[in-house]
Design a protein around this motif. Structure first.
Motif, PDB file in Angstrom:
ATOM      1  N   GLN A 128       0.842  -1.275  -0.146  1.00  0.00           N
ATOM      2  CA  GLN A 128      -0.184   0.021   0.139  1.00  0.00           C
ATOM      3  C   GLN A 128       0.803   1.361   0.189  1.00  0.00           C
ATOM      4  OE1 GLN A 128      -2.495  -0.284   3.451  1.00  0.00           O
ATOM      5  NE2 GLN A 128      -3.628  -2.069   2.481  1.00  0.00           N
ATOM      6  N   VAL A 129       1.903   1.446   0.784  1.00  0.00           N
ATOM      7  CA  VAL A 129       2.553   2.435   0.956  1.00  0.00           C
ATOM      8  C   VAL A 129       3.475   2.672  -0.275  1.00  0.00           C
ATOM      9  CG1 VAL A 129       4.905   3.192   2.005  1.00  0.00           C
ATOM     10  CG2 VAL A 129       3.012   2.348   3.377  1.00  0.00           C
ATOM     11  N   ARG A 130       3.999   1.703  -1.001  1.00  0.00           N
ATOM     12  CA  ARG A 130       4.703   1.744  -2.087  1.00  0.00           C
ATOM     13  C   ARG A 130       3.869   2.291  -3.215  1.00  0.00           C
ATOM     14  NH1 ARG A 130       8.867  -3.417  -1.866  1.00  0.00           N
ATOM     15  NH2 ARG A 130      10.321  -2.375  -0.262  1.00  0.00           N
ATOM     16  N   SER A 131       2.593   1.828  -3.280  1.00  0.00           N
ATOM     17  CA  SER A 131       1.829   2.536  -4.494  1.00  0.00           C
ATOM     18  C   SER A 131       1.830   3.976  -4.366  1.00  0.00           C
ATOM     19  CB  SER A 131       0.301   1.578  -4.218  1.00  0.00           C
ATOM     20  OG  SER A 131      -0.259   2.363  -3.175  1.00  0.00           O
ATOM     21  N   GLY A 132       1.932   4.539  -3.435  1.00  0.00           N
ATOM     22  CA  GLY A 132       2.064   5.826  -3.505  1.00  0.00           C
ATOM     23  C   GLY A 132       3.193   6.781  -3.331  1.00  0.00           C
ATOM     24  N   LEU A 133       4.382   5.921  -3.714  1.00  0.00           N
ATOM     25  CA  LEU A 133       5.736   6.432  -3.868  1.00  0.00           C
ATOM     26  C   LEU A 133       6.090   6.345  -5.304  1.00  0.00           C
ATOM     27  CD1 LEU A 133       7.442   4.754  -0.757  1.00  0.00           C
ATOM     28  CD2 LEU A 133       6.409   7.104  -0.909  1.00  0.00           C
ATOM     29  N   ASP A 134       6.886   7.229  -5.612  1.00  0.00           N
ATOM     30  CA  ASP A 134       7.518   7.287  -7.061  1.00  0.00           C
ATOM     31  C   ASP A 134       8.944   6.896  -6.602  1.00  0.00           C
ATOM     32  OD1 ASP A 134       8.343   7.623  -9.539  1.00  0.00           O
ATOM     33  OD2 ASP A 134       8.536   9.703  -9.491  1.00  0.00           O
ATOM     34  N   ARG A 135       9.048   5.485  -6.265  1.00  0.00           N
ATOM     35  CA  ARG A 135      10.439   5.030  -5.892  1.00  0.00           C
ATOM     36  C   ARG A 135      11.442   5.220  -6.985  1.00  0.00           C
ATOM     37  NH1 ARG A 135      10.506  -0.487  -3.845  1.00  0.00           N
ATOM     38  NH2 ARG A 135      11.683   0.026  -2.296  1.00  0.00           N
ATOM     39  N   VAL A 136      12.687   5.289  -6.869  1.00  0.00           N
ATOM     40  CA  VAL A 136      13.948   5.824  -7.457  1.00  0.00           C
ATOM     41  C   VAL A 136      14.893   4.380  -7.360  1.00  0.00           C
ATOM     42  CG1 VAL A 136      13.474   8.200  -7.591  1.00  0.00           C
ATOM     43  CG2 VAL A 136      15.225   7.130  -6.000  1.00  0.00           C
ATOM     44  N   GLU A 137      15.491   4.052  -8.600  1.00  0.00           N
ATOM     45  CA  GLU A 137      16.779   3.093  -8.622  1.00  0.00           C
ATOM     46  C   GLU A 137      18.184   4.003  -8.224  1.00  0.00           C
ATOM     47  OE1 GLU A 137      16.312  -0.018  -9.353  1.00  0.00           O
ATOM     48  OE2 GLU A 137      14.165  -0.041 -10.045  1.00  0.00           O
ATOM     49  N   ALA A 138      19.108   3.197  -7.883  1.00  0.00           N
ATOM     50  CA  ALA A 138      20.238   3.711  -7.504  1.00  0.00           C
ATOM     51  C   ALA A 138      20.657   4.733  -8.578  1.00  0.00           C
ATOM     52  CB  ALA A 138      21.410   2.746  -7.391  1.00  0.00           C
ATOM     53  N   SER A 149      12.705   1.769   4.544  1.00  0.00           N
ATOM     54  CA  SER A 149      12.926   3.162   3.931  1.00  0.00           C
ATOM     55  C   SER A 149      11.480   3.501   3.270  1.00  0.00           C
ATOM     56  CB  SER A 149      14.141   3.405   2.784  1.00  0.00           C
ATOM     57  OG  SER A 149      13.806   2.470   1.809  1.00  0.00           O
ATOM     58  N   SER A 150      10.627   2.478   2.762  1.00  0.00           N
ATOM     59  CA  SER A 150       9.483   2.842   2.079  1.00  0.00           C
ATOM     60  C   SER A 150       8.356   3.126   3.170  1.00  0.00           C
ATOM     61  CB  SER A 150       8.891   1.478   1.601  1.00  0.00           C
ATOM     62  OG  SER A 150       9.559   1.005   0.255  1.00  0.00           O
ATOM     63  N   LEU A 151       8.550   2.654   4.498  1.00  0.00           N
ATOM     64  CA  LEU A 151       7.633   2.955   5.454  1.00  0.00           C
ATOM     65  C   LEU A 151       7.901   4.425   5.848  1.00  0.00           C
ATOM     66  CD1 LEU A 151       7.484  -0.134   7.340  1.00  0.00           C
ATOM     67  CD2 LEU A 151       5.826   0.711   5.771  1.00  0.00           C
ATOM     68  N   ALA A 152       9.286   4.466   6.068  1.00  0.00           N
ATOM     69  CA  ALA A 152      10.038   5.958   6.380  1.00  0.00           C
ATOM     70  C   ALA A 152       9.605   7.163   5.543  1.00  0.00           C
ATOM     71  CB  ALA A 152      11.554   6.149   6.641  1.00  0.00           C
ATOM     72  N   ALA A 153       9.629   6.845   4.201  1.00  0.00           N
ATOM     73  CA  ALA A 153       9.220   7.867   3.262  1.00  0.00           C
ATOM     74  C   ALA A 153       7.810   8.275   3.420  1.00  0.00           C
ATOM     75  CB  ALA A 153       9.565   7.344   1.769  1.00  0.00           C
ATOM     76  N   ALA A 154       6.895   7.211   3.446  1.00  0.00           N
ATOM     77  CA  ALA A 154       5.552   7.360   3.804  1.00  0.00           C
ATOM     78  C   ALA A 154       5.116   8.171   4.945  1.00  0.00           C
ATOM     79  CB  ALA A 154       4.733   5.958   3.897  1.00  0.00           C
ATOM     80  N   ALA A 194       8.929  13.089  -0.786  1.00  0.00           N
ATOM     81  CA  ALA A 194       9.928  12.117  -0.289  1.00  0.00           C
ATOM     82  C   ALA A 194       9.603  10.730  -0.960  1.00  0.00           C
ATOM     83  CB  ALA A 194       9.369  11.925   1.323  1.00  0.00           C
ATOM     84  N   THR A 195      10.321  10.047  -1.153  1.00  0.00           N
ATOM     85  CA  THR A 195      10.353   8.775  -1.893  1.00  0.00           C
ATOM     86  C   THR A 195      11.669   7.788  -1.114  1.00  0.00           C
ATOM     87  OG1 THR A 195      10.028   7.308  -3.839  1.00  0.00           O
ATOM     88  CG2 THR A 195      11.930   9.140  -3.553  1.00  0.00           C
ATOM     89  N   ASP A 196      11.858   6.596  -1.560  1.00  0.00           N
ATOM     90  CA  ASP A 196      12.792   5.891  -1.118  1.00  0.00           C
ATOM     91  C   ASP A 196      13.646   5.062  -2.322  1.00  0.00           C
ATOM     92  OD1 ASP A 196      10.769   3.931  -1.574  1.00  0.00           O
ATOM     93  OD2 ASP A 196      11.789   2.349  -0.207  1.00  0.00           O
ATOM     94  N   LEU A 197      14.767   4.524  -2.020  1.00  0.00           N
ATOM     95  CA  LEU A 197      15.736   3.847  -2.888  1.00  0.00           C
ATOM     96  C   LEU A 197      15.474   2.366  -3.133  1.00  0.00           C
ATOM     97  CD1 LEU A 197      18.255   3.970  -4.916  1.00  0.00           C
ATOM     98  CD2 LEU A 197      19.566   3.508  -2.863  1.00  0.00           C
ATOM     99  N   VAL A 198      14.898   2.058  -4.380  1.00  0.00           N
ATOM    100  CA  VAL A 198      14.661   0.516  -4.365  1.00  0.00           C
ATOM    101  C   VAL A 198      15.781  -0.193  -4.110  1.00  0.00           C
ATOM    102  CG1 VAL A 198      13.881  -1.160  -6.197  1.00  0.00           C
ATOM    103  CG2 VAL A 198      12.859   1.103  -6.309  1.00  0.00           C
ATOM    104  N   GLY A 199      15.619  -1.337  -3.240  1.00  0.00           N
ATOM    105  CA  GLY A 199      16.992  -2.094  -3.052  1.00  0.00           C
ATOM    106  C   GLY A 199      17.892  -1.458  -2.165  1.00  0.00           C
TER     107      GLY A 199
END
Length: 134
Positions: free
Chosen positions: A17-27, A99-104, A114-119
């Motif tokens: 659920q949290v990740r669906s609202g984030l525009d997560r980024v790659e390294a 990091s996903s939970l923290a960004a949320a 705010a977003t997080d780094l995939v991996g």
């Protein structure tokens, strides 16, 4: 808090659920955004992991339990880097889960970019991006 009409959510479902609202980024994207000054990298790994694996040059190190206090632009304990709610923050943990939970959580404070780094840090290191000794 659960009510009689709601059912508990497991961590996997919450993470989804949290990740669906984030525009997560790659390294590489995170590296480019930080290098150009478009994003603030925030490393929330605990000290033992930073000592073991190293640091991302230029990343702000903030222990997870202090994150919201240090990045709230209106907070009395904010870091100087917490300049406003429009700040693009990329949260980095070890493998990209916490990091996903923290960004949320930061988004709930109004840090809407705010977003997080995939991996997490491990993906950063695997991509051959800069790491220094702790």
């Amino acid at each position: 808090m659960s009510t009689p009409s709601s059912s508990p959510v497991g961590i996997d479902e919450l993470l989804e659920q949290v990740r669906s609202g984030l525009d997560r980024v790659e390294a590489r994207e995170a590296f480019d955004a930080a290098s150009s000054g478009e994003a603030l990298l925030v490393d929330i790994r605990y000290a033992a992991l930073r000592e073991r694996d190293g640091l991302i040059p230029g990343a702000l190190v903030v222990e997870r339990n202090e994150l919201e206090w240090r990045l709230d632009p209106r907070g009395s304990h904010r870091a100087p880097e917490a300049t406003g709610h429009d700040l693009r923050v990329v949260v980095i943990c070890n493998e990209g889960y916490a990091s996903s939970l923290a960004a949320a959580s930061l988004r709930q404070l109004g840090l809407h970019r705010a977003t997080d780094l995939v991996g997490g840090f491990q993906a950063w290191r695997s991509a051959g991006l800069p790491v220094t000794s702790a």
